[in-house]
Motif scaffolding. Structure first.
Motif, short mmCIF file in Angstrom:
data_model
loop_
_atom_site.label_atom_id
_atom_site.label_comp_id
_atom_site.label_asym_id
_atom_site.label_seq_id
_atom_site.Cartn_x
_atom_site.Cartn_y
_atom_site.Cartn_z
N SER A 139 0.83 -1.21 0.00
CA SER A 139 0.00 0.00 0.00
C SER A 139 0.86 1.26 0.00
CB SER A 139 -0.92 0.02 1.22
OG SER A 139 -1.79 -1.07 1.20
N ALA A 142 2.42 1.61 -3.39
CA ALA A 142 1.42 2.05 -4.36
C ALA A 142 1.21 3.55 -4.27
CB ALA A 142 0.10 1.31 -4.13
N VAL A 147 0.36 4.12 -8.21
CA VAL A 147 -0.23 2.98 -8.93
C VAL A 147 -1.11 2.21 -7.96
CG1 VAL A 147 1.71 2.79 -10.57
CG2 VAL A 147 1.73 1.46 -8.45
N SER A 148 -1.81 1.21 -8.46
CA SER A 148 -2.67 0.39 -7.61
C SER A 148 -1.84 -0.64 -6.84
CB SER A 148 -3.72 -0.32 -8.44
OG SER A 148 -3.09 -1.29 -9.28
N SER A 150 -2.53 -3.75 -6.69
CA SER A 150 -2.38 -4.93 -7.56
C SER A 150 -1.22 -4.75 -8.54
CB SER A 150 -3.67 -5.25 -8.31
OG SER A 150 -4.01 -4.22 -9.20
N SER A 151 -0.98 -3.52 -8.98
CA SER A 151 0.18 -3.27 -9.85
C SER A 151 1.48 -3.50 -9.09
CB SER A 151 0.16 -1.84 -10.39
OG SER A 151 -0.87 -1.67 -11.32
#
Length: 172
Positions: A139, A142, A147-148, A150-151
């Motif tokens: 987190s 990110a 970015v997310s 998941s990325s």
């Protein structure tokens, strides 16, 4: 360049004999240093030694230039990494500075890590380093990379896979 060089199967010996002098002159002109040119030329032929492409080589000089340019890039990267490392060491209190043996070992490790991470995209490399060196959560990474989560997971997984494959290929 003789026709014999381009039509016959090229061996390392024939390649070296026919083009070593030319490569050293070309590198000396590019680098403005005969000493560096000697080193790069030698490293170029060391890399060529294990190359299976010699048998079908059509343009030896172009091939040697390509390999030599890669060797130069690696040299410049190593030099930049070493310079940054030494600058960082200069900022440390002398009492905490590593011994010369430890410095050499640390520098070799840094160069290996740099080589291992070569080829990764900027965000993939950065996500991996933030995770491994700074201990940031996905987190936090990110947020920092915009970015997310998941990325970030994909970036780190790709980097881990890349490093594992590197280790397998190089017997580490």
């Amino acid at each position: 360049m003789s026709d014999r060089t381009t039509t016959a199967a090229v061996t390392l010996e024939s390649l070296y004999g026919a083009h070593h002098g030319w490569l050293k002159r070309w590198l000396t002109h590019k680098l403005q240093s005969a000493f560096d040119a000697d080193d790069i030329a030698q490293d170029t032929f060391l890399r060529v030694m294990g190359n299976d492409a010699l048998s079908g080589l059509r343009d030896p000089r172009s091939f040697l230039c390509t390999v030599a340019k890669r060797v130069m890039v690696d040299l410049f990267r190593r030099n930049a990494l070493e310079k940054a490392y030494l600058e960082m060491l200069a900022l440390m209190p002398e009492a905490l500075a590593p011994s010369p043996e430890e410095r050499e070992s640390q520098l070799e490790t840094l160069q290996l890590i740099d080589t291992m991470l070569d080829g990764l995209s900027g965000k993939t490399r950065e996500a991996f380093l933030l995770s491994q060196l700074e201990g940031l959560t996905y987190s936090e990474i990110a947020l920092r990379l915009a970015v997310s989560v998941s990325s970030v997971k994909k970036y780190v997984a790709k980097a881990v896979e890349h490093c594992l494959l590197f280790r397998l290929e190089h017997g580490l």
